[in-house]
Design an enzyme around this catalytic site. Structure first.
Site, PDB file in Angstrom:
ATOM      1  N   GLU A 123      -5.994   1.111   5.088  1.00 15.82           N
ATOM      2  CA  GLU A 123      -6.197   1.842   6.336  1.00 15.82           C
ATOM      3  C   GLU A 123      -7.268   1.177   7.196  1.00 15.82           C
ATOM      4  O   GLU A 123      -7.156   1.126   8.413  1.00 15.82           O
ATOM      5  CB  GLU A 123      -6.569   3.307   6.067  1.00 15.82           C
ATOM      6  CG  GLU A 123      -5.411   4.152   5.558  1.00 15.82           C
ATOM      7  CD  GLU A 123      -4.220   4.186   6.506  1.00 15.82           C
ATOM      8  OE1 GLU A 123      -4.393   3.965   7.710  1.00 15.82           O
ATOM      9  OE2 GLU A 123      -3.090   4.417   6.023  1.00 15.82           O
TER      10      GLU A 123
ATOM     11  N   CYS B 280      13.458  14.132  23.344  1.00 13.56           N
ATOM     12  CA  CYS B 280      12.311  13.451  23.969  1.00 13.56           C
ATOM     13  C   CYS B 280      12.258  13.742  25.481  1.00 13.56           C
ATOM     14  O   CYS B 280      13.152  13.359  26.237  1.00 13.56           O
ATOM     15  CB  CYS B 280      12.413  11.954  23.720  1.00 13.56           C
ATOM     16  SG  CYS B 280      11.109  11.029  24.521  1.00 13.56           S
TER      17      CYS B 280
ATOM     18  N   CYS C 250      16.006   5.971  17.898  1.00 12.59           N
ATOM     19  CA  CYS C 250      14.979   6.986  17.642  1.00 12.59           C
ATOM     20  C   CYS C 250      15.620   8.301  17.147  1.00 12.59           C
ATOM     21  O   CYS C 250      16.555   8.810  17.762  1.00 12.59           O
ATOM     22  CB  CYS C 250      14.209   7.235  18.938  1.00 12.59           C
ATOM     23  SG  CYS C 250      12.937   8.485  18.749  1.00 12.59           S
TER      24      CYS C 250
ATOM     25  N   THR D 186      -4.993  -3.599  13.849  1.00  9.91           N
ATOM     26  CA  THR D 186      -4.272  -4.770  13.349  1.00  9.91           C
ATOM     27  C   THR D 186      -2.851  -4.358  12.981  1.00  9.91           C
ATOM     28  O   THR D 186      -2.659  -3.323  12.353  1.00  9.91           O
ATOM     29  CB  THR D 186      -4.970  -5.312  12.070  1.00  9.91           C
ATOM     30  OG1 THR D 186      -6.342  -5.566  12.382  1.00  9.91           O
ATOM     31  CG2 THR D 186      -4.335  -6.586  11.573  1.00  9.91           C
TER      32      THR D 186
ATOM     33  N   SER E 153     -12.319  -6.602  23.017  1.00  7.94           N
ATOM     34  CA  SER E 153     -11.836  -5.404  23.718  1.00  7.94           C
ATOM     35  C   SER E 153     -12.505  -5.215  25.091  1.00  7.94           C
ATOM     36  O   SER E 153     -11.853  -4.818  26.046  1.00  7.94           O
ATOM     37  CB  SER E 153     -12.031  -4.163  22.856  1.00  7.94           C
ATOM     38  OG  SER E 153     -13.369  -4.059  22.477  1.00  7.94           O
TER      39      SER E 153
ATOM     40  N   TRP F 195       0.822  -1.217   0.000  1.00  9.07           N
ATOM     41  CA  TRP F 195       0.000   0.000   0.000  1.00  9.07           C
ATOM     42  C   TRP F 195       0.860   1.274   0.000  1.00  9.07           C
ATOM     43  O   TRP F 195       0.367   2.341  -0.316  1.00  9.07           O
ATOM     44  CB  TRP F 195      -0.980   0.015   1.186  1.00  9.07           C
ATOM     45  CG  TRP F 195      -0.354  -0.272   2.515  1.00  9.07           C
ATOM     46  CD1 TRP F 195       0.273   0.612   3.333  1.00  9.07           C
ATOM     47  CD2 TRP F 195      -0.308  -1.549   3.185  1.00  9.07           C
ATOM     48  NE1 TRP F 195       0.719  -0.025   4.464  1.00  9.07           N
ATOM     49  CE2 TRP F 195       0.363  -1.346   4.408  1.00  9.07           C
ATOM     50  CE3 TRP F 195      -0.784  -2.825   2.878  1.00  9.07           C
ATOM     51  CZ2 TRP F 195       0.579  -2.385   5.312  1.00  9.07           C
ATOM     52  CZ3 TRP F 195      -0.562  -3.849   3.784  1.00  9.07           C
ATOM     53  CH2 TRP F 195       0.112  -3.628   4.979  1.00  9.07           C
TER      54      TRP F 195
ATOM     55  N   ASP G 284      -3.531   8.252  15.563  1.00 14.54           N
ATOM     56  CA  ASP G 284      -3.923   6.886  15.927  1.00 14.54           C
ATOM     57  C   ASP G 284      -3.138   6.499  17.181  1.00 14.54           C
ATOM     58  O   ASP G 284      -2.464   7.343  17.778  1.00 14.54           O
ATOM     59  CB  ASP G 284      -3.672   5.907  14.757  1.00 14.54           C
ATOM     60  CG  ASP G 284      -2.185   5.593  14.577  1.00 14.54           C
ATOM     61  OD1 ASP G 284      -1.340   6.373  15.077  1.00 14.54           O
ATOM     62  OD2 ASP G 284      -1.874   4.574  13.945  1.00 14.54           O
TER      63      ASP G 284
ATOM     64  N   GLY H 270     -11.249  -9.810  13.022  1.00 13.44           N
ATOM     65  CA  GLY H 270     -12.019  -9.220  14.116  1.00 13.44           C
ATOM     66  C   GLY H 270     -12.612  -7.868  13.740  1.00 13.44           C
ATOM     67  O   GLY H 270     -12.411  -7.382  12.621  1.00 13.44           O
ATOM     68  N   TYR H 271     -13.358  -7.271  14.656  1.00  7.41           N
ATOM     69  CA  TYR H 271     -14.017  -5.972  14.425  1.00  7.41           C
ATOM     70  C   TYR H 271     -14.717  -5.979  13.050  1.00  7.41           C
ATOM     71  O   TYR H 271     -14.386  -5.208  12.154  1.00  7.41           O
ATOM     72  CB  TYR H 271     -13.013  -4.814  14.493  1.00  7.41           C
ATOM     73  CG  TYR H 271     -12.321  -4.697  15.830  1.00  7.41           C
ATOM     74  CD1 TYR H 271     -12.905  -4.004  16.885  1.00  7.41           C
ATOM     75  CD2 TYR H 271     -11.093  -5.306  16.043  1.00  7.41           C
ATOM     76  CE1 TYR H 271     -12.285  -3.917  18.115  1.00  7.41           C
ATOM     77  CE2 TYR H 271     -10.464  -5.230  17.277  1.00  7.41           C
ATOM     78  CZ  TYR H 271     -11.063  -4.524  18.301  1.00  7.41           C
ATOM     79  OH  TYR H 271     -10.438  -4.441  19.518  1.00  7.41           O
TER      80      TYR H 271
ATOM     81  N   TYR I  26      -9.660   9.446  11.822  1.00  7.92           N
ATOM     82  CA  TYR I  26      -8.384   8.862  11.449  1.00  7.92           C
ATOM     83  C   TYR I  26      -8.363   8.481   9.968  1.00  7.92           C
ATOM     84  O   TYR I  26      -7.456   8.868   9.223  1.00  7.92           O
ATOM     85  CB  TYR I  26      -8.049   7.623  12.314  1.00  7.92           C
ATOM     86  CG  TYR I  26      -6.910   6.864  11.710  1.00  7.92           C
ATOM     87  CD1 TYR I  26      -5.612   7.330  11.854  1.00  7.92           C
ATOM     88  CD2 TYR I  26      -7.135   5.758  10.889  1.00  7.92           C
ATOM     89  CE1 TYR I  26      -4.556   6.702  11.221  1.00  7.92           C
ATOM     90  CE2 TYR I  26      -6.087   5.119  10.248  1.00  7.92           C
ATOM     91  CZ  TYR I  26      -4.802   5.599  10.430  1.00  7.92           C
ATOM     92  OH  TYR I  26      -3.762   4.982   9.786  1.00  7.92           O
TER      93      TYR I  26
END
Ligand code: SF4
Length: 349
Positions: free
Chosen positions: A36, A207, A201, A42, A300, A23, A137, A80-81, A119
């Site tokens: 998306e 940070c 990072c 997931t 959940s 993608w 997200d 799921g979902y 989102y």
């Protein structure tokens, strides 16, 4: 103190370190939308085979709109979902039937489609159409809350606006689609929920969570999640032909429209089904064979304790049951709990 170059550091890191997913090579809004929706809740490597199978079977939005909902659900099986798959199908039909197959090109139009929230609308509009919309997200919440030691609890309604503003500041004038993917990738691969690899990072020297030893405390949550236990007793009834009885769930509640064994819910785990009048309901030809070990399935906000009770019906049909052979069962959409049980069942039969 916020430094504008932080966003650029994340952006540059992504160009060097991004994982290669199909993608990411496509600008077609249909494929971006599909990816998306699959990737919500997931992880990318788990979503990848689903994406590939769906793209092969539904190569464009017209093919998806033309399919039966049952088939779309069967391609979603295990993710799921399932409301995501139903909304995907509903939206495909709307775009084909009401918009002549043309994908809406802006956040404000995308957000009106079924199942498209802030989102998804931000992701599609920024990645496919280059609109300046920051995504928020789970990964973005985590990176930003740690980077700025942001104390707002992410499960409060006001959190979205707070984090969206911070993400927009970081994005600045960088290309929106790539910047959004960069910050999500950083959260998915480096700034992970547990044991983030801060040494790798690109913004570790800025940070605040790292500096102040707050990494494990961020992001903050205020609400306690209550998990409700459910006790499912599935009747695995085999007829004389070796077929199994299945019911289709209603279109309300979890696993809407999917197939499962006849179900009896109880208030607590039960040791035997003798008092439930199964012979009266399904006929005296019903013989109890035994039960399988309890399976525990987590959703959940639910924990399902499922017991599978095995019966043989000494005839081919019953007025209250519908039987399916193994091939038919394979093609029906089923919750993962049932898929897992069937694997075990057929391996022993
Ligand atoms: Fe996350 Fe560590 Fe980077 Fe901070 S330094 S943003 S905690 S990975």
């Amino acid at each position: 103190m916020y430094k504008p170059e932080i966003g650029k550091l994340i952006f540059d890191w992504y160009q060097e370190n991004k994982r290669d997913f199909p993608w990411r090579r496509l600008k077609n809004p249909y494929f971006i939308w599909l990816s998306e929706v699959i990737l919500q809740q997931t992880q990318a490597h788990q979503g990848l085979p689903y994406f590939e199978r769906m793209v092969k079977r539904f190569p464009d939005i017209e093919q998806l709109a033309r399919a039966r909902e049952e088939e779309v659900l069967s391609y979603w099986q295990g993710l799921g979902y399932y409301s995501r798959a139903r909304n995907l199908h509903k939206t495909a039909k709307i775009i084909v039937q009401e918009k002549q197959g043309e994908f809406p090109q802006s956040y404000s139009k995308l957000i009106k489609l079924p199942g498209v929230g802030k989102y998804t609308a931000s992701a599609i509009s920024s990645i496919a159409f280059n609109e300046k919309q920051a995504v928020v997200d789970g990964n973005v919440y985590r990176v930003i809350s740690r980077l700025f030691a942001e104390p707002t609890c992410i499960d409060l309604t006001k959190a979205y606006a707070v984090f969206h503003q911070l993400a927009s500041n970081l994005m600045g004038d960088l290309p929106p689609g790539d910047f959004n993917q960069a910050i999500m990738e950083l959260g998915a691969t480096v700034c992970k929920p547990k044991n983030p690899t801060c040494d790798l990072c690109p913004v570790n020297s800025d940070c605040l969570a790292k500096k102040n030893n707050l990494i494990d405390l961020l992001p903050k949550r205020c609400k306690k999640v209550t998990i409700k236990p459910l006790y499912f007793n599935y009747l695995v009834i085999e007829n004389k032909l070796g077929e199994l009885a299945l019911n289709q769930r209603s279109d309300k509640n979890i696993w809407a429209n999917m197939y499962e064994f006849p179900l009896i819910e109880s208030k607590q785990a039960i040791g035997n089904l003798s008092k439930l009048g199964l012979k009266e309901k399904y006929g005296k030809e019903l013989d109890y064979i035994g039960h399988y070990e309890e399976a525990v399935h987590l959703l959940s906000h639910r924990k399902i304790y499922a017991k599978f009770w095995n019966f043989r019906l000494n005839k081919e049909e019953s007025p209250t049951l519908k039987f399916y052979d193994a091939k038919e069962i394979r093609n029906l959409p089923k919750p993962k709990l049932i898929v897992n049980f069937l694997k075990q069942f057929y391996s022993k039969n």
